[in-house]
Motif scaffolding. Structure first.
Motif, PDB file in Angstrom:
ATOM      1  N   LEU A 164      30.782  34.129  47.380  1.00 23.07           N
ATOM      2  CA  LEU A 164      30.316  32.550  47.699  1.00 23.07           C
ATOM      3  C   LEU A 164      29.857  32.381  46.351  1.00 23.07           C
ATOM      4  O   LEU A 164      30.135  31.065  46.023  1.00 23.07           O
ATOM      5  CB  LEU A 164      29.498  32.160  48.846  1.00 23.07           C
ATOM      6  CG  LEU A 164      30.765  32.784  50.265  1.00 23.07           C
ATOM      7  CD1 LEU A 164      29.519  32.502  51.099  1.00 23.07           C
ATOM      8  CD2 LEU A 164      31.481  31.847  50.868  1.00 23.07           C
ATOM      9  N   VAL A 165      28.347  32.471  45.345  1.00 24.19           N
ATOM     10  CA  VAL A 165      27.927  32.184  44.486  1.00 24.19           C
ATOM     11  C   VAL A 165      29.030  32.437  43.345  1.00 24.19           C
ATOM     12  O   VAL A 165      29.183  31.775  43.033  1.00 24.19           O
ATOM     13  CB  VAL A 165      26.388  33.007  44.286  1.00 24.19           C
ATOM     14  CG1 VAL A 165      26.355  32.294  42.940  1.00 24.19           C
ATOM     15  CG2 VAL A 165      25.641  33.140  45.146  1.00 24.19           C
ATOM     16  N   SER A 166      29.643  33.324  42.827  1.00 19.60           N
ATOM     17  CA  SER A 166      30.534  33.591  42.744  1.00 19.60           C
ATOM     18  C   SER A 166      31.926  31.586  42.566  1.00 19.60           C
ATOM     19  O   SER A 166      32.595  31.503  41.487  1.00 19.60           O
ATOM     20  CB  SER A 166      31.426  34.741  42.352  1.00 19.60           C
ATOM     21  OG  SER A 166      30.996  35.564  42.222  1.00 19.60           O
ATOM     22  N   LEU A 167      32.250  32.198  44.261  1.00 17.72           N
ATOM     23  CA  LEU A 167      33.179  30.738  44.428  1.00 17.72           C
ATOM     24  C   LEU A 167      32.700  29.868  43.966  1.00 17.72           C
ATOM     25  O   LEU A 167      33.366  28.974  43.617  1.00 17.72           O
ATOM     26  CB  LEU A 167      34.044  31.066  46.226  1.00 17.72           C
ATOM     27  CG  LEU A 167      35.148  30.006  46.128  1.00 17.72           C
ATOM     28  CD1 LEU A 167      36.287  30.652  45.409  1.00 17.72           C
ATOM     29  CD2 LEU A 167      34.994  29.825  47.680  1.00 17.72           C
ATOM     30  N   GLY A 168      31.246  29.415  44.724  1.00 23.72           N
ATOM     31  CA  GLY A 168      30.671  28.367  44.067  1.00 23.72           C
ATOM     32  C   GLY A 168      31.241  28.003  42.934  1.00 23.72           C
ATOM     33  O   GLY A 168      31.093  26.503  42.251  1.00 23.72           O
ATOM     34  N   LEU A 226      34.350  31.704  34.759  1.00 29.15           N
ATOM     35  CA  LEU A 226      35.259  32.497  35.075  1.00 29.15           C
ATOM     36  C   LEU A 226      36.777  33.108  35.393  1.00 29.15           C
ATOM     37  O   LEU A 226      36.869  34.077  35.706  1.00 29.15           O
ATOM     38  CB  LEU A 226      36.582  30.898  35.164  1.00 29.15           C
ATOM     39  CG  LEU A 226      35.682  29.498  35.076  1.00 29.15           C
ATOM     40  CD1 LEU A 226      36.694  28.571  35.302  1.00 29.15           C
ATOM     41  CD2 LEU A 226      36.030  29.609  37.052  1.00 29.15           C
ATOM     42  N   HIS A 227      36.395  33.824  33.765  1.00 30.63           N
ATOM     43  CA  HIS A 227      36.879  35.424  33.459  1.00 30.63           C
ATOM     44  C   HIS A 227      36.090  36.404  34.464  1.00 30.63           C
ATOM     45  O   HIS A 227      36.289  37.265  34.707  1.00 30.63           O
ATOM     46  CB  HIS A 227      37.060  35.759  32.874  1.00 30.63           C
ATOM     47  CG  HIS A 227      38.150  36.561  31.732  1.00 30.63           C
ATOM     48  ND1 HIS A 227      38.456  37.061  30.591  1.00 30.63           N
ATOM     49  CD2 HIS A 227      38.854  37.808  32.367  1.00 30.63           C
ATOM     50  CE1 HIS A 227      38.620  37.664  30.272  1.00 30.63           C
ATOM     51  NE2 HIS A 227      39.234  38.404  31.709  1.00 30.63           N
ATOM     52  N   ALA A 228      34.337  35.874  34.128  1.00 31.85           N
ATOM     53  CA  ALA A 228      34.198  37.085  35.169  1.00 31.85           C
ATOM     54  C   ALA A 228      33.834  36.935  36.117  1.00 31.85           C
ATOM     55  O   ALA A 228      34.360  38.415  37.025  1.00 31.85           O
ATOM     56  CB  ALA A 228      32.815  36.980  34.674  1.00 31.85           C
ATOM     57  N   PRO A 236      43.881  36.485  35.193  1.00 31.69           N
ATOM     58  CA  PRO A 236      41.756  36.563  35.481  1.00 31.69           C
ATOM     59  C   PRO A 236      41.884  35.572  34.143  1.00 31.69           C
ATOM     60  O   PRO A 236      40.742  35.376  34.527  1.00 31.69           O
ATOM     61  CB  PRO A 236      41.936  38.368  35.069  1.00 31.69           C
ATOM     62  CG  PRO A 236      42.824  39.276  35.921  1.00 31.69           C
ATOM     63  CD  PRO A 236      44.887  38.377  35.286  1.00 31.69           C
ATOM     64  N   ASP A 237      42.433  35.731  33.503  1.00 36.44           N
ATOM     65  CA  ASP A 237      41.818  34.972  32.162  1.00 36.44           C
ATOM     66  C   ASP A 237      42.622  33.459  31.822  1.00 36.44           C
ATOM     67  O   ASP A 237      42.253  33.027  30.792  1.00 36.44           O
ATOM     68  CB  ASP A 237      42.178  35.945  30.628  1.00 36.44           C
ATOM     69  CG  ASP A 237      43.393  35.975  30.184  1.00 36.44           C
ATOM     70  OD1 ASP A 237      44.903  35.657  31.414  1.00 36.44           O
ATOM     71  OD2 ASP A 237      43.435  36.520  29.222  1.00 36.44           O
TER      72      ASP A 237
END
Length: 255
Positions: free
Chosen positions: A57-61, A85-87, A227-228
């Protein structure tokens, strides 16, 4: 050519024959669980699961913030934005080394893409058989596409499930039932690249206790979403945001 379901026998119309595994019974669909080692182990597993949800959720935020219009952001900020964003996409995209395996298990959806990947893996000789869970209409189309791409019909086995598989977890349960009857050491799973992370999580959950190793093979998105670069197009942002949410849901087994 139309493929029909069968119980433990070969079923097909036309000149091709594709084998169908026996139907799973309701009692066979219970999760495989190892013996309990106490409340402490269960609490630790729950803690790890919730930690994973928080991270997703943190990554999505962060991703949702980063994909907002950047205005006159500097070149440095743009590079940092792209790197972040790539990570974040690393939670969704899994790239495993592909080694000789017992089966290729192709997941339903993205018919030409996933069927093409499964056929390419078969032609490379990574596994002698291809499995697919039976779904309404889609699995039949994937079977036909794989045959056109060079997979012999006798090398394909359809895994039935009462009512048909409607999501990735159902497909994992169909595979688990088959592997209980046909033990294997390793299975390569063919799907679309952005689906590999969630699919591997669900398969590990459902196959826990079987000792089967799962390795993921991901096909590129047919419209060039990677992904990139996923944040650079509206379609990419839609696909990846939905997949982040589905991954969080899979962690708590809500589907």
């Amino acid at each position: 050519m139309k493929f029909t379901a069968a119980r433990g026998r070969v079923a097909a119309t036309g000149s091709h024959q594709v084998s169908h595994a026996p139907y799973a019974r309701a009692g066979d669909l219970r999760p495989v669980r190892s013996s309990s080692r106490g409340a402490l182990r269960q609490q630790r597993a729950r803690a790890y699961r919730w930690l994973g949800i928080v991270l997703v959720l943190v990554s999505l935020g962060m991703a949702m913030l980063l994909v907002l219009p950047g205005g006159s952001a500097s070149a440095l900020m743009e590079r940092l934005r792209a790197a972040g964003l790539h990570a974040a996409s690393g939670l969704l995209v899994v790239e495993d080394d592909l080694v000789p395996s017992d089966y290729i298990f192709v997941l339903n959806g993205s018919i030409e893409v996933r069927a093409g990947l499964a056929a390419a893996l078969y032609r490379r000789g990574v596994a002698p058989r291809v499995l697919i869970a039976e779904t309404p209409e889609v699995s039949q189309l994937i079977v036909e596409e794989m045959i056109r791409a060079g997979v012999p019909a006798p090398a394909i086995r359809v895994l039935p499930l009462p009512g048909g598989a409607i999501n990735t977890r159902d497909e994992a349960r169909a595979l688990r039932y088959f592997l209980q009857q046909h033990p294997a050491k390793r299975v390569i799973v063919a799907t679309t690249d952005f689906h590999t992370g969630r699919a591997k999580l669900i398969l590990r959950q459902e196959l826990r206790g079987t000792g089967v190793e799962i390795r993921m093979a991901g096909a590129p998105h047919p419209r060039g979403v990677r992904p990139d670069n996923w944040w650079r197009s509206e379609q990419g942002k839609t696909v990846y945001k939905k997949e982040f949410l589905k991954l969080a849901c899979a962690l708590v087994r809500c589907t």
